[in-house]
Design a protein around this motif. Sequence first.
Motif, PDB file in Angstrom:
ATOM      1  N   LEU A 198      41.079  34.567  44.263  1.00 46.31           N
ATOM      2  CA  LEU A 198      40.760  35.803  43.537  1.00 46.31           C
ATOM      3  C   LEU A 198      40.580  36.921  44.559  1.00 46.31           C
ATOM      4  CD1 LEU A 198      40.065  37.315  40.929  1.00 46.31           C
ATOM      5  CD2 LEU A 198      37.713  36.475  41.168  1.00 46.31           C
ATOM      6  N   LEU A 199      41.589  37.795  44.643  1.00 49.06           N
ATOM      7  CA  LEU A 199      41.593  38.910  45.591  1.00 49.06           C
ATOM      8  C   LEU A 199      41.052  40.151  44.899  1.00 49.06           C
ATOM      9  CD1 LEU A 199      42.459  40.198  48.315  1.00 49.06           C
ATOM     10  CD2 LEU A 199      44.718  40.569  47.279  1.00 49.06           C
ATOM     11  N   THR A 200      39.994  40.742  45.464  1.00 53.77           N
ATOM     12  CA  THR A 200      39.329  41.882  44.838  1.00 53.77           C
ATOM     13  C   THR A 200      39.322  43.082  45.770  1.00 53.77           C
ATOM     14  OG1 THR A 200      37.875  40.394  43.597  1.00 53.77           O
ATOM     15  CG2 THR A 200      37.175  42.696  43.769  1.00 53.77           C
ATOM     16  N   ASN A 201      39.528  44.249  45.176  1.00 57.86           N
ATOM     17  CA  ASN A 201      39.320  45.509  45.888  1.00 57.86           C
ATOM     18  C   ASN A 201      38.022  46.117  45.373  1.00 57.86           C
ATOM     19  OD1 ASN A 201      39.306  48.031  47.026  1.00 57.86           O
ATOM     20  ND2 ASN A 201      41.141  48.767  45.975  1.00 57.86           N
ATOM     21  N   PRO A 202      36.928  46.019  46.114  1.00 62.10           N
ATOM     22  CA  PRO A 202      35.637  46.494  45.607  1.00 62.10           C
ATOM     23  C   PRO A 202      35.624  47.972  45.265  1.00 62.10           C
ATOM     24  CG  PRO A 202      35.358  45.136  47.569  1.00 62.10           C
ATOM     25  CD  PRO A 202      36.823  45.421  47.450  1.00 62.10           C
ATOM     26  N   ALA A 203      36.551  48.755  45.852  1.00 55.99           N
ATOM     27  CA  ALA A 203      36.551  50.198  45.608  1.00 55.99           C
ATOM     28  C   ALA A 203      37.339  50.592  44.371  1.00 55.99           C
ATOM     29  CB  ALA A 203      37.127  50.926  46.825  1.00 55.99           C
ATOM     30  N   ALA A 204      38.138  49.671  43.825  1.00 57.01           N
ATOM     31  CA  ALA A 204      38.989  50.013  42.683  1.00 57.01           C
ATOM     32  C   ALA A 204      38.147  50.322  41.453  1.00 57.01           C
ATOM     33  CB  ALA A 204      39.952  48.867  42.385  1.00 57.01           C
ATOM     34  N   GLY A 205      38.720  51.169  40.581  1.00 58.36           N
ATOM     35  CA  GLY A 205      38.038  51.511  39.336  1.00 58.36           C
ATOM     36  C   GLY A 205      36.706  52.181  39.576  1.00 58.36           C
ATOM     37  N   LYS A 206      36.642  53.004  40.663  1.00 56.24           N
ATOM     38  CA  LYS A 206      35.394  53.698  41.014  1.00 56.24           C
ATOM     39  C   LYS A 206      34.234  52.715  41.201  1.00 56.24           C
ATOM     40  CE  LYS A 206      37.577  57.553  40.697  1.00 56.24           C
ATOM     41  NZ  LYS A 206      38.020  58.249  41.916  1.00 56.24           N
ATOM     42  N   GLY A 207      34.540  51.552  41.803  1.00 53.99           N
ATOM     43  CA  GLY A 207      33.496  50.592  42.113  1.00 53.99           C
ATOM     44  C   GLY A 207      33.257  49.540  41.059  1.00 53.99           C
ATOM     45  N   LYS A 255      34.338  45.088  41.517  1.00 55.79           N
ATOM     46  CA  LYS A 255      33.482  43.977  41.923  1.00 55.79           C
ATOM     47  C   LYS A 255      32.746  43.394  40.725  1.00 55.79           C
ATOM     48  CE  LYS A 255      31.521  41.159  44.757  1.00 55.79           C
ATOM     49  NZ  LYS A 255      32.324  40.015  45.267  1.00 55.79           N
ATOM     50  N   HIS A 256      32.251  44.261  39.852  1.00 57.68           N
ATOM     51  CA  HIS A 256      31.568  43.797  38.640  1.00 57.68           C
ATOM     52  C   HIS A 256      32.520  42.999  37.759  1.00 57.68           C
ATOM     53  CE1 HIS A 256      28.982  43.737  35.152  1.00 57.68           C
ATOM     54  NE2 HIS A 256      29.875  44.418  34.442  1.00 57.68           N
ATOM     55  N   LYS A 257      33.743  43.498  37.599  1.00 56.45           N
ATOM     56  CA  LYS A 257      34.725  42.791  36.773  1.00 56.45           C
ATOM     57  C   LYS A 257      35.145  41.479  37.425  1.00 56.45           C
ATOM     58  CE  LYS A 257      36.618  46.600  34.095  1.00 56.45           C
ATOM     59  NZ  LYS A 257      37.832  47.225  33.551  1.00 56.45           N
ATOM     60  N   VAL A 287      44.666  38.918  41.195  1.00 58.13           N
ATOM     61  CA  VAL A 287      44.260  40.204  41.755  1.00 58.13           C
ATOM     62  C   VAL A 287      43.310  40.894  40.794  1.00 58.13           C
ATOM     63  CG1 VAL A 287      45.040  42.503  42.416  1.00 58.13           C
ATOM     64  CG2 VAL A 287      46.389  40.497  43.069  1.00 58.13           C
ATOM     65  N   CYS A 288      42.136  41.284  41.295  1.00 57.34           N
ATOM     66  CA  CYS A 288      41.199  42.098  40.512  1.00 57.34           C
ATOM     67  C   CYS A 288      41.147  43.471  41.162  1.00 57.34           C
ATOM     68  CB  CYS A 288      39.810  41.469  40.476  1.00 57.34           C
ATOM     69  SG  CYS A 288      38.647  42.410  39.449  1.00 57.34           S
ATOM     70  N   GLY A 289      41.828  44.421  40.560  1.00 55.57           N
ATOM     71  CA  GLY A 289      41.923  45.763  41.116  1.00 55.57           C
ATOM     72  C   GLY A 289      42.955  46.552  40.343  1.00 55.57           C
ATOM     73  N   GLY A 290      43.485  47.576  40.980  1.00 52.53           N
ATOM     74  CA  GLY A 290      44.468  48.423  40.330  1.00 52.53           C
ATOM     75  C   GLY A 290      45.881  48.086  40.736  1.00 52.53           C
ATOM     76  N   ASP A 291      46.815  48.949  40.337  1.00 52.31           N
ATOM     77  CA  ASP A 291      48.227  48.705  40.622  1.00 52.31           C
ATOM     78  C   ASP A 291      48.523  48.711  42.113  1.00 52.31           C
ATOM     79  OD1 ASP A 291      49.291  48.494  37.914  1.00 52.31           O
ATOM     80  OD2 ASP A 291      48.746  50.602  37.702  1.00 52.31           O
ATOM     81  N   GLY A 292      47.743  49.466  42.885  1.00 51.68           N
ATOM     82  CA  GLY A 292      47.952  49.478  44.327  1.00 51.68           C
ATOM     83  C   GLY A 292      47.672  48.134  44.972  1.00 51.68           C
ATOM     84  N   LEU A 293      46.607  47.461  44.543  1.00 53.82           N
ATOM     85  CA  LEU A 293      46.289  46.139  45.093  1.00 53.82           C
ATOM     86  C   LEU A 293      47.307  45.100  44.618  1.00 53.82           C
ATOM     87  CD1 LEU A 293      44.259  44.631  46.883  1.00 53.82           C
ATOM     88  CD2 LEU A 293      43.014  44.020  44.800  1.00 53.82           C
ATOM     89  N   ILE A 294      47.769  45.250  43.377  1.00 51.14           N
ATOM     90  CA  ILE A 294      48.829  44.359  42.894  1.00 51.14           C
ATOM     91  C   ILE A 294      50.071  44.526  43.758  1.00 51.14           C
ATOM     92  CG2 ILE A 294      50.385  43.864  40.967  1.00 51.14           C
ATOM     93  CD1 ILE A 294      48.063  44.729  39.098  1.00 51.14           C
ATOM     94  N   ASN A 295      50.417  45.783  44.075  1.00 54.22           N
ATOM     95  CA  ASN A 295      51.567  46.035  44.933  1.00 54.22           C
ATOM     96  C   ASN A 295      51.395  45.365  46.285  1.00 54.22           C
ATOM     97  OD1 ASN A 295      52.816  47.920  47.212  1.00 54.22           O
ATOM     98  ND2 ASN A 295      54.089  48.096  45.392  1.00 54.22           N
ATOM     99  N   ILE A 312      43.530  40.738  36.861  1.00 55.72           N
ATOM    100  CA  ILE A 312      42.296  41.163  36.209  1.00 55.72           C
ATOM    101  C   ILE A 312      42.262  42.682  36.362  1.00 55.72           C
ATOM    102  CG2 ILE A 312      39.787  40.908  36.060  1.00 55.72           C
ATOM    103  CD1 ILE A 312      41.278  38.264  35.682  1.00 55.72           C
ATOM    104  N   PRO A 313      42.631  43.452  35.349  1.00 59.21           N
ATOM    105  CA  PRO A 313      42.788  44.903  35.516  1.00 59.21           C
ATOM    106  C   PRO A 313      41.454  45.572  35.845  1.00 59.21           C
ATOM    107  CG  PRO A 313      43.813  44.135  33.471  1.00 59.21           C
ATOM    108  CD  PRO A 313      42.971  43.015  33.983  1.00 59.21           C
ATOM    109  N   ALA A 314      41.436  46.353  36.921  1.00 65.33           N
ATOM    110  CA  ALA A 314      40.202  47.037  37.325  1.00 65.33           C
ATOM    111  C   ALA A 314      40.513  48.331  38.061  1.00 65.33           C
ATOM    112  CB  ALA A 314      39.346  46.119  38.197  1.00 65.33           C
ATOM    113  N   GLY A 315      41.645  48.952  37.720  1.00 63.12           N
ATOM    114  CA  GLY A 315      42.039  50.176  38.389  1.00 63.12           C
ATOM    115  C   GLY A 315      41.968  51.383  37.479  1.00 63.12           C
ATOM    116  N   THR A 316      42.620  52.443  37.900  1.00 63.48           N
ATOM    117  CA  THR A 316      42.657  53.678  37.117  1.00 63.48           C
ATOM    118  C   THR A 316      43.807  53.669  36.128  1.00 63.48           C
ATOM    119  OG1 THR A 316      41.672  54.894  38.951  1.00 63.48           O
ATOM    120  CG2 THR A 316      42.804  56.180  37.269  1.00 63.48           C
TER     121      THR A 316
END
Length: 307
Positions: free
Chosen positions: A16-25, A28-30, A73-81, A97-101
């Motif tokens: 499970l790869l997470t970007n803690p900064a995605a989705g305005k923070g 990580k919660h998601k 991937v838990c983050g936005g389209d950039g992390l998926i890319n 796991i969608p968590a971006g803008t």
Amino acid sequence: MNDIKIAKREINKIALLTNPAAGKGLAKHKSNRAEARFHQLGVDVISIAGSSPENSAELAKEALESGVDALVVCGGDGLINLALQAQANTDTPLGIIPAGTGNDHAREYGIPLDPERAAEVVVEGVSVRTDLGKMRTDDGHERYFGTCVTQGFDSIVTERANTISWPKGSARYVAAIVLEFLHFHSIPCRIFLDDELVVDEPITLAAVGNTRSYGGGMQICPDARHNDGLLDLTVLGRMNRYNVARKFPKIYTGNIRGEEGLSQYRAKKIRIEMPDMPVYADGDRFDVLPIEYTVEEHAGLYLIPRP
């Protein structure tokens, strides 16, 4: 058109790869909520989060080499890319796991925004083979993309949107459009489709799509299909600010077929030339034009809901 290849997968162990900064923070919660649901479903989870994009890319590669059943991937389209660069052309599926803008990958494949439900899709859904796009600069810089690539007015808007903290979601792009109108002008451009010159004049924007939308649901390539072996191209020709303002609501909804000043194409290879124009792929900056785009058939492998 390519045959759609769908299969059920046994998912017992994931990274499970997470970007803690995605989705305005909120990522990580998601991620925590999704991980709890994975454990309830009997799935072993290896949680990874890079300290930088480069570190995240390396962790994704190492996770794939370790033999997990899926890279999630838990983050936005950039992390998926970023994950696609390691996962493309492998037999390990990519879960989201969608968590971006924008969440345009999730929108394309019908993945729920709720993290528990998205986790259930990873475990209980099916895998599907898709095409991916590939970008290549003249000096050999290459990268895969899953959704859309923008250049011209829309890439300039994306650069502006990335500097705006409010409003949130797709409304940021609307706000950025308004701000960029103050400096708007058409841009000299040449476009080649399968080595044939089709555009040689100033344009407003050009978007290459493996899927339909970007920017949180703007259907810039409404007829794109992720498994047809072709890339779609939408070109908004030269026009004044008033006409551009009139066109953008139709671009958002995808109601552009036959619209004056808007042209749609399909090809296996697309080359676009604009002087020093930034290019955004899956919402992240890639490079500057000129760039050649090609379709990589069957390179993608996603976990999606059951049909």
